[in-house]
Design a protein around this motif. Structure first.
Motif, PDB file in Angstrom:
ATOM      1  N   GLN A   1     -58.006   3.662  16.341  1.00 44.50           N
ATOM      2  CA  GLN A   1     -57.889   5.105  16.129  1.00 44.50           C
ATOM      3  C   GLN A   1     -59.012   5.811  16.872  1.00 44.50           C
ATOM      4  O   GLN A   1     -60.172   5.414  16.807  1.00 44.50           O
ATOM      5  N   GLY A   2     -58.676   6.865  17.609  1.00 46.10           N
ATOM      6  CA  GLY A   2     -59.673   7.605  18.358  1.00 46.10           C
ATOM      7  C   GLY A   2     -59.923   7.085  19.760  1.00 46.10           C
ATOM      8  O   GLY A   2     -60.708   7.670  20.504  1.00 46.10           O
ATOM      9  N   GLN A   3     -59.236   6.009  20.145  1.00 43.72           N
ATOM     10  CA  GLN A   3     -59.417   5.430  21.474  1.00 43.72           C
ATOM     11  C   GLN A   3     -58.616   6.213  22.510  1.00 43.72           C
ATOM     12  O   GLN A   3     -57.550   6.758  22.223  1.00 43.72           O
ATOM     13  N   ILE A   4     -59.140   6.270  23.728  1.00 42.52           N
ATOM     14  CA  ILE A   4     -58.415   6.881  24.844  1.00 42.52           C
ATOM     15  C   ILE A   4     -57.817   5.757  25.672  1.00 42.52           C
ATOM     16  O   ILE A   4     -58.545   4.897  26.176  1.00 42.52           O
ATOM     17  N   ILE A   5     -56.497   5.728  25.790  1.00 51.35           N
ATOM     18  CA  ILE A   5     -55.796   4.730  26.583  1.00 51.35           C
ATOM     19  C   ILE A   5     -54.988   5.480  27.645  1.00 51.35           C
ATOM     20  O   ILE A   5     -54.980   6.713  27.670  1.00 51.35           O
ATOM     21  N   SER A   6     -54.299   4.741  28.508  1.00 54.38           N
ATOM     22  CA  SER A   6     -53.529   5.439  29.539  1.00 54.38           C
ATOM     23  C   SER A   6     -52.374   4.590  30.030  1.00 54.38           C
ATOM     24  O   SER A   6     -52.371   3.367  29.897  1.00 54.38           O
TER      25      SER A   6
ATOM     26  N   GLY B   1     -44.058  12.937  26.417  1.00 51.50           N
ATOM     27  CA  GLY B   1     -43.999  13.710  25.191  1.00 51.50           C
ATOM     28  C   GLY B   1     -43.810  12.880  23.944  1.00 51.50           C
ATOM     29  O   GLY B   1     -43.838  13.418  22.824  1.00 51.50           O
ATOM     30  N   ALA B   2     -43.628  11.571  24.102  1.00 50.75           N
ATOM     31  CA  ALA B   2     -43.443  10.706  22.933  1.00 50.75           C
ATOM     32  C   ALA B   2     -44.677  10.760  22.034  1.00 50.75           C
ATOM     33  O   ALA B   2     -45.806  10.756  22.506  1.00 50.75           O
ATOM     34  N   GLU B   3     -44.436  10.799  20.743  1.00 53.12           N
ATOM     35  CA  GLU B   3     -45.532  10.850  19.781  1.00 53.12           C
ATOM     36  C   GLU B   3     -45.912   9.471  19.270  1.00 53.12           C
ATOM     37  O   GLU B   3     -46.914   9.309  18.572  1.00 53.12           O
ATOM     38  N   GLU B   4     -45.113   8.457  19.619  1.00 56.99           N
ATOM     39  CA  GLU B   4     -45.400   7.077  19.250  1.00 56.99           C
ATOM     40  C   GLU B   4     -45.050   6.176  20.417  1.00 56.99           C
ATOM     41  O   GLU B   4     -44.106   6.451  21.166  1.00 56.99           O
ATOM     42  N   ILE B   5     -45.806   5.090  20.585  1.00 54.49           N
ATOM     43  CA  ILE B   5     -45.447   4.058  21.545  1.00 54.49           C
ATOM     44  C   ILE B   5     -45.624   2.699  20.878  1.00 54.49           C
ATOM     45  O   ILE B   5     -46.418   2.553  19.937  1.00 54.49           O
ATOM     46  N   LEU B   6     -44.863   1.714  21.339  1.00 59.37           N
ATOM     47  CA  LEU B   6     -44.977   0.346  20.844  1.00 59.37           C
ATOM     48  C   LEU B   6     -45.646  -0.505  21.916  1.00 59.37           C
ATOM     49  O   LEU B   6     -45.282  -0.422  23.102  1.00 59.37           O
ATOM     50  N   VAL B   7     -46.618  -1.321  21.510  1.00 65.32           N
ATOM     51  CA  VAL B   7     -47.315  -2.183  22.458  1.00 65.32           C
ATOM     52  C   VAL B   7     -47.339  -3.617  21.937  1.00 65.32           C
ATOM     53  O   VAL B   7     -47.319  -3.860  20.728  1.00 65.32           O
TER      54      VAL B   7
ATOM     55  N   GLU C   1     -46.561  -3.848  13.357  1.00 63.12           N
ATOM     56  CA  GLU C   1     -45.115  -3.928  13.198  1.00 63.12           C
ATOM     57  C   GLU C   1     -44.641  -5.341  12.897  1.00 63.12           C
ATOM     58  O   GLU C   1     -43.457  -5.580  12.707  1.00 63.12           O
ATOM     59  N   GLY C   2     -45.561  -6.273  12.904  1.00 64.58           N
ATOM     60  CA  GLY C   2     -45.195  -7.667  12.715  1.00 64.58           C
ATOM     61  C   GLY C   2     -45.347  -8.441  14.009  1.00 64.58           C
ATOM     62  O   GLY C   2     -45.056  -7.920  15.097  1.00 64.58           O
ATOM     63  N   GLY C   3     -45.818  -9.689  13.893  1.00 63.23           N
ATOM     64  CA  GLY C   3     -46.053 -10.473  15.089  1.00 63.23           C
ATOM     65  C   GLY C   3     -47.182  -9.869  15.897  1.00 63.23           C
ATOM     66  O   GLY C   3     -48.241  -9.514  15.368  1.00 63.23           O
ATOM     67  N   ASP C   4     -46.964  -9.725  17.196  1.00 62.61           N
ATOM     68  CA  ASP C   4     -47.997  -9.158  18.052  1.00 62.61           C
ATOM     69  C   ASP C   4     -47.652  -7.746  18.524  1.00 62.61           C
ATOM     70  O   ASP C   4     -48.159  -7.274  19.535  1.00 62.61           O
ATOM     71  N   VAL C   5     -46.776  -7.063  17.783  1.00 58.20           N
ATOM     72  CA  VAL C   5     -46.349  -5.713  18.137  1.00 58.20           C
ATOM     73  C   VAL C   5     -47.038  -4.690  17.242  1.00 58.20           C
ATOM     74  O   VAL C   5     -47.114  -4.874  16.019  1.00 58.20           O
ATOM     75  N   TYR C   6     -47.527  -3.619  17.852  1.00 54.59           N
ATOM     76  CA  TYR C   6     -48.195  -2.547  17.116  1.00 54.59           C
ATOM     77  C   TYR C   6     -47.597  -1.209  17.529  1.00 54.59           C
ATOM     78  O   TYR C   6     -47.235  -0.991  18.693  1.00 54.59           O
ATOM     79  N   ARG C   7     -47.486  -0.317  16.549  1.00 49.25           N
ATOM     80  CA  ARG C   7     -47.007   1.040  16.797  1.00 49.25           C
ATOM     81  C   ARG C   7     -48.218   1.971  16.824  1.00 49.25           C
ATOM     82  O   ARG C   7     -49.044   1.959  15.906  1.00 49.25           O
ATOM     83  N   LEU C   8     -48.317   2.771  17.875  1.00 43.64           N
ATOM     84  CA  LEU C   8     -49.439   3.690  18.026  1.00 43.64           C
ATOM     85  C   LEU C   8     -48.953   5.125  17.949  1.00 43.64           C
ATOM     86  O   LEU C   8     -48.010   5.510  18.659  1.00 43.64           O
ATOM     87  N   GLY C   9     -49.574   5.912  17.101  1.00 45.10           N
ATOM     88  CA  GLY C   9     -49.365   7.346  17.154  1.00 45.10           C
ATOM     89  C   GLY C   9     -50.260   7.909  18.246  1.00 45.10           C
ATOM     90  O   GLY C   9     -51.451   7.595  18.291  1.00 45.10           O
TER      91      GLY C   9
ATOM     92  N   PRO D   1     -53.845   9.744  30.776  1.00 47.69           N
ATOM     93  CA  PRO D   1     -54.553   9.401  29.530  1.00 47.69           C
ATOM     94  C   PRO D   1     -53.840   9.950  28.306  1.00 47.69           C
ATOM     95  O   PRO D   1     -53.154  10.976  28.357  1.00 47.69           O
ATOM     96  N   MET D   2     -54.012   9.240  27.195  1.00 46.88           N
ATOM     97  CA  MET D   2     -53.499   9.703  25.901  1.00 46.88           C
ATOM     98  C   MET D   2     -54.468   9.273  24.811  1.00 46.88           C
ATOM     99  O   MET D   2     -55.213   8.300  24.972  1.00 46.88           O
ATOM    100  N   GLY D   3     -54.478   9.989  23.705  1.00 46.07           N
ATOM    101  CA  GLY D   3     -55.358   9.663  22.593  1.00 46.07           C
ATOM    102  C   GLY D   3     -54.592   8.959  21.485  1.00 46.07           C
ATOM    103  O   GLY D   3     -53.442   9.308  21.187  1.00 46.07           O
ATOM    104  N   VAL D   4     -55.228   7.965  20.874  1.00 37.92           N
ATOM    105  CA  VAL D   4     -54.613   7.210  19.782  1.00 37.92           C
ATOM    106  C   VAL D   4     -54.941   7.890  18.453  1.00 37.92           C
ATOM    107  O   VAL D   4     -56.117   8.048  18.098  1.00 37.92           O
ATOM    108  N   LEU D   5     -53.917   8.294  17.713  1.00 35.13           N
ATOM    109  CA  LEU D   5     -54.096   8.968  16.425  1.00 35.13           C
ATOM    110  C   LEU D   5     -54.126   7.990  15.258  1.00 35.13           C
ATOM    111  O   LEU D   5     -54.845   8.186  14.293  1.00 35.13           O
ATOM    112  N   TRP D   6     -53.292   6.951  15.333  1.00 32.42           N
ATOM    113  CA  TRP D   6     -53.234   5.940  14.277  1.00 32.42           C
ATOM    114  C   TRP D   6     -52.622   4.665  14.845  1.00 32.42           C
ATOM    115  O   TRP D   6     -51.988   4.687  15.909  1.00 32.42           O
TER     116      TRP D   6
END
Length: 227
Positions: free
Chosen positions: A148-153, A131-137, A167-175, A158-163
């Motif tokens: 944006q618009g990619q399907i990952i899992s 149910g998380a609306e954001e994940i960090l990768v 976050e700095g360095g090699d970390v990204y926040r995905l909606g 599966p989940m859809g990427v909204l945005w």
């Protein structure tokens, strides 16, 4: 009842046309006199896929064996949700990885001559609950930053990427939307989503062919939620 799970190789997802969408399964109440137009409840949304395949004679025989193993609607298909609209795996992986699989760190493969599933994948930089609306990768290769618009899992959910936000360095926040996995730090996040699906029609895997011995079956798949 134990349902057989059959993994369909990525190489078999060579569809002429494909459509992946989320069936939100919305249930609306009638229009209210107070001016509200509708109230919608999304109950157990799930992914759907419609595939128009194109198989050579060799792949037709392989697909026939896959469909037999799945036993029509009884079995579960583990599908790679190949989605070249947003992400093309061949552009980011070595050709021999795609053909033979990812080798061990010493560049050797199994005795069969094949290696591991080449992915590609990134890793979770933080834990996330269903149910998380954001994940960090964590993304060490700039070419693998999700879009944006990619399907990952994660774990075949599966989940859809909204945005996407750096976050700095090699970390990204995905909606994300429809995130239903329990994710721990370091867990793999697949950039070509995988999911568990069932066929909607027992006859959808029929393989009609002519002198060319090629076939073009069309199948519709529905995500399996009870696992």
């Amino acid at each position: 009842m134990q349902r057989p799970i059959v993994t369909v190789p990525y190489s078999m997802m060579c569809a002429l046309e494909r459509d992946w969408w989320i069936d939100w399964r919305g249930q609306a109440e009638a229009e209210r006199v107070g001016g509200g137009t509708q109230v919608v409840f999304n109950q157990f949304p799930r992914w759907m896929g419609e595939m128009a395949f194109s198989f050579t004679a060799e792949k037709s025989a392989y697909w026939r064996a896959i469909a037999w193993a799945a036993q029509g609607r009884l079995g579960i298909y583990r599908l790679f949700m190949a989605d070249p609209l947003v992400f093309i795996r061949a552009k980011v992986l070595p050709a021999d990885w795609i053909r033979l699989g990812k080798p061990f760190s010493n560049d050797q493969r199994f005795s069969t001559g094949y290696g591991f599933d080449p992915g590609p994948q990134v890793s979770a930089a933080a834990a996330a609950a269903p149910g998380a609306e954001e994940i960090l990768v964590t993304v060490t290769d700039p070419g693998l930053v999700p879009k944006q618009g990619q399907i990952i899992s994660a774990d075949d959910w599966p989940m859809g990427v909204l945005w996407v936000a750096a976050e700095g360095g090699d970390v990204y926040r995905l909606g994300v939307t429809l995130q239903r996995a329990t994710i721990a730090v370091g867990d793999p996040i697949s950039l070509v989503a995988t999911g568990l699906f069932e066929a909607l029609d027992d006859l959808g895997s029929r393989l009609a062919y002519g002198k060319s011995r090629t076939s073009a079956p069309t199948m519709t798949f529905r995500e399996v939620l009870n696992r």
